[in-house]
Design a protein around this motif. Structure first.
Motif, short mmCIF file in Angstrom:
data_model
loop_
_atom_site.label_atom_id
_atom_site.label_comp_id
_atom_site.label_asym_id
_atom_site.label_seq_id
_atom_site.Cartn_x
_atom_site.Cartn_y
_atom_site.Cartn_z
N UNK A 186 0.84 -1.21 0.00
CA UNK A 186 0.00 0.00 0.00
C UNK A 186 0.87 1.26 0.00
N UNK A 187 1.94 1.23 0.80
CA UNK A 187 2.83 2.40 0.85
C UNK A 187 3.52 2.62 -0.48
N UNK A 188 3.89 1.54 -1.16
CA UNK A 188 4.52 1.68 -2.48
C UNK A 188 3.52 2.24 -3.49
N UNK A 189 2.29 1.74 -3.41
CA UNK A 189 1.27 2.21 -4.38
C UNK A 189 0.93 3.68 -4.18
N UNK A 190 0.99 4.11 -2.92
CA UNK A 190 0.60 5.49 -2.61
C UNK A 190 1.79 6.47 -2.70
N UNK A 191 2.99 5.95 -2.87
CA UNK A 191 4.18 6.82 -2.86
C UNK A 191 4.22 7.72 -4.10
#
Lengths: 126, 187
Positions: free
Chosen positions: B83-88
């Motif tokens: 999720x953090x990668x997708x939202x970065x």
């Protein structure tokens, strides 16, 4: 076929992890209005309060299972046209047949891919 | 008249002998019965029912709970990283690359759950195997016909009616394309 990603979706599963996976997959597809329920009875309550364009439900839940939810939905004249996809680890032919007889729109067996989920959503909402 | 007298005599003499023979048979039956009971007592003692009830089964329950917790924690850790990668924000490529690298390592770390759960599952399997083999030995001695078929519990009845089979072994499961074909047949 273009998906209408503005349609509200209700995900029903007793595993928080599975809810989170399906929510993320739906978000990747483009859906934004996503609600969750942890069993059939909670889902039924939410469906009677809000009109959903799609229900994605697990089968094996307590106290109300996915197949019982499906039967309730199909017997309710206000809800019976809602597309209903069963996403489940129940992968016996007898389960698929029972679900179809109860009026399921499509059936996905776990584990599944994002492409399968998208294809089945397109098939039932198109 | 004479013949009748002879017959009565032979019955009188055979009576005690027959009774004795019957008694011997009963004694022999009882002796074998006692042997069977003695053997079963030994088998039941080997079951170590108290050890199963107080140690092995509770431990297996705890181990299964630990498997659920471990896999849930791993799944959450992996999903958080993704999720953090997708939202970065990928605008700053250096920072984005560092974040992706960092989160990829977090995913690798989370995948270590398989080692832990593998070991726990092995222990639970051993417990189940021990219980099964001991019960099988006793059932073989008693003869399975001695056990009447148990009525289904409410939960078992519900599971049967609603087809709550759970995940299937590969041999019993049907694949997604077979499910699609089955649904197409209905349509």
């Amino acid at each position: 076929m273009a998906l209408d990603c503005t349609t509200p979706v209700l995900i029903v599963d007793d595993y928080k992890t599975m809810l989170r996976i399906i929510r993320n997959l739906l978000a990747q597809i483009g859906f934004a209005d996503i609600d969750e329920a942890s069993d059939g009875s909670e889902a039924l309550g939410k469906m009677r309060e809000k009109r959903y364009g799609l229900v994605i439900s697990d089968w094996n839940m307590e106290p109300m299972t996915g197949i019982e939810l499906l039967r309730e939905v199909r017997s309710d004249e206000n809800l019976n046209r809602t597309p209903f996809i069963m996403v489940t680890a129940e992968s016996k032919a007898e389960n698929v047949i029972m679900a179809k007889k109860a009026g399921v729109s499509n059936y996905i067996v776990k584990p599944f891919t994002a492409d399968t989920l998208k294809a089945k959503i397109e098939a039932v909402t198109g | 008249m004479a013949a009748a007298s002879t017959s009565k005599k032979s019955q009188a003499s055979a009576g005690p002998a027959a009774a004795m023979s019957e008694a011997m048979q009963v004694v022999e039956e009882l002796r074998r019965f006692a042997e069977e009971i003695s053997g079963m007592r030994a088998e039941i003692a080997q079951l170590k029912a108290s050890e199963l009830a107080t140690e092995r089964l509770p431990a297996a329950g705890r181990q299964l709970g630990q498997i659920t917790e471990t896999t849930e924690a791993a799944a959450n850790a992996i999903m958080e990283a993704v999720e953090e990668m997708l939202q970065a924000d990928a605008a700053d490529s250096a920072a984005y690359k560092a974040l992706v690298s960092n989160k990829a390592m977090a995913i690798f770390e989370a995948c270590a759950f398989q080692d832990v759960t593998g070991q726990l599952i092995k222990r639970v399997s051993e417990t189940i195997f021990q219980i099964e083999s001991r019960i099988t030995r006793i059932a073989d001695r008693i003869e399975t016909t001695a056990f009447p078929e148990m009525p289904l519990t409410t939960r078992q009845q519900r599971e049967r009616e609603l087809l709550l089979n759970g995940p299937q072994a590969k041999a019993e499961a049907i694949a997604q394309d077979e499910i699609d074909a089955l649904l197409a047949d209905f349509n």
